[in-house]
Design a protein around this motif. Structure first.
Motif, short mmCIF file in Angstrom:
data_model
loop_
_atom_site.label_atom_id
_atom_site.label_comp_id
_atom_site.label_asym_id
_atom_site.label_seq_id
_atom_site.Cartn_x
_atom_site.Cartn_y
_atom_site.Cartn_z
N ALA A 124 0.91 -1.32 -0.08
CA ALA A 124 0.16 -0.02 -0.06
C ALA A 124 0.71 1.29 0.14
O ALA A 124 0.45 2.29 -0.45
CB ALA A 124 -0.96 -0.04 1.12
N ALA A 127 1.26 3.74 -2.79
CA ALA A 127 0.15 4.44 -3.28
C ALA A 127 0.32 5.87 -2.54
O ALA A 127 -0.50 7.03 -2.82
CB ALA A 127 -1.38 4.09 -2.94
N VAL A 128 1.31 5.97 -1.69
CA VAL A 128 1.67 7.14 -0.99
C VAL A 128 3.11 7.54 -1.11
O VAL A 128 3.75 7.35 -0.47
CB VAL A 128 1.34 6.96 0.52
CG1 VAL A 128 1.06 8.29 1.47
CG2 VAL A 128 0.05 6.18 0.81
N GLU A 169 -4.25 8.35 3.88
CA GLU A 169 -4.03 7.92 2.76
C GLU A 169 -3.74 6.54 2.71
O GLU A 169 -4.26 5.45 2.15
CB GLU A 169 -3.14 8.52 1.70
CG GLU A 169 -3.60 10.05 1.42
CD GLU A 169 -2.63 10.95 0.80
OE1 GLU A 169 -1.43 10.37 0.58
OE2 GLU A 169 -2.85 12.11 0.25
N LEU A 170 -2.66 6.16 3.44
CA LEU A 170 -2.08 4.77 3.72
C LEU A 170 -3.37 3.87 4.10
O LEU A 170 -3.53 2.86 4.05
CB LEU A 170 -1.02 4.88 4.73
CG LEU A 170 -0.31 3.51 4.96
CD1 LEU A 170 0.04 2.77 3.50
CD2 LEU A 170 0.77 3.64 5.99
N GLU A 173 -5.50 2.83 1.68
CA GLU A 173 -5.07 2.15 0.70
C GLU A 173 -5.02 0.80 1.26
O GLU A 173 -5.53 -0.28 0.83
CB GLU A 173 -3.82 2.61 0.20
CG GLU A 173 -3.39 1.63 -0.87
CD GLU A 173 -4.08 1.78 -2.15
OE1 GLU A 173 -3.87 1.11 -3.17
OE2 GLU A 173 -4.89 2.69 -2.34
N ARG A 176 -8.63 -0.88 1.71
CA ARG A 176 -9.00 -1.15 0.34
C ARG A 176 -8.44 -2.58 -0.25
O ARG A 176 -9.14 -3.43 -0.69
CB ARG A 176 -8.78 -0.07 -0.79
CG ARG A 176 -9.20 -0.57 -2.32
CD ARG A 176 -8.53 0.14 -3.46
NE ARG A 176 -7.21 -0.20 -3.54
CZ ARG A 176 -6.48 -1.36 -3.95
NH1 ARG A 176 -7.69 -2.22 -4.41
NH2 ARG A 176 -5.48 -1.56 -3.84
N GLY A 177 -7.09 -2.71 0.00
CA GLY A 177 -6.49 -4.02 -0.27
C GLY A 177 -6.88 -5.06 0.32
O GLY A 177 -7.09 -6.20 -0.03
#
Length: 207
Positions: A124, A127-128, A169-170, A173, A176-177
């Motif tokens: 993840a 994504a950051v 944000e982390l 993500e 979501r994962g």
């Protein structure tokens, strides 16, 4: 590289010498520098070698950052965060507990390892920009379907980043994962930014 130094550096990566299946760090470094070509199955199929390659690859990417940081930072950069990142990578390679998937067929036994889930959490960070995930921990009985699980993550951020923003944000993500690839009953994702790095330029911005 002497045997004593080789052993010390292998253990610094969170491994034991036997984990490299007969290879040395020098051999793995040369293999990485050659772009992992020609392919060597004895390395590619060794979990310990793959862990060491992962760690060495991260260190290569961080080398330029540390040089720039040492030249510009006041006071000097604390390099202990590199050890913490490597410790997290080492933990990911260990299978850990077995996490079952529910199946309507009693004869089908599906599961994922705890190490694979930690690897999913670590991914993840891509994504950051600027964030590096260190230690990941699954707190709870992951071996029981539906049991409440708390995710604990230690991470490293760049100086000047909004800590609440990158943490959010982390968290999003990771959530979501985990929802997409596991059946874990995650009740919380706790993120602690343990290190703030002073770096004048960050290669990860271009990821």
């Amino acid at each position: 590289m002497t045997d004593e130094r080789e052993t010390r550096e292998v253990r610094w990566l969170g491994l034991e010498p036997t984990d490299l299946d007969g290879h040395t760090l020098d051999e793995l470094t040369d293999y990485l520098d050659a772009g992992r070509q020609p392919a060597d199955r004895s390395i590619d199929e060794s979990p310990g070698c793959q862990l060491a390659l992962d760690a060495l690859e991260r260190l290569q990417g961080l080398g330029a950052e540390l040089i720039a940081a040492e030249a510009a930072a006041e006071p000097p950069v604390d390099e202990n965060w590199v050890d913490r990142i490597l410790s997290g990578i080492a933990m990911d390679a260990r299978a850990g507990r077995r996490i079952p998937f529910e199946s309507p067929d009693p004869h089908v036994d599906l599961a994922i390892t705890e190490g694979a889930v930690r690897g999913l959490i670590r991914s993840a960070e891509n994504a950051v920009p600027g964030l590096l995930v260190g230690r990941c921990r699954l707190d709870g009985d992951v071996t029981q379907a539906g049991a409440p699980i708390r995710i604990e993550i230690d991470a490293s951020a760049l100086h000047g980043q909004s800590i609440p923003k990158v943490a959010a944000e982390l968290r999003a993500e990771v959530d979501r994962g985990l929802r997409a690839h596991t059946e874990l009953n995650v009740i919380a994702i706790d993120i602690a930014i343990k290190d703030v790095r002073e770096v004048s330029s960050w290669a990860g911005e271009s990821r």
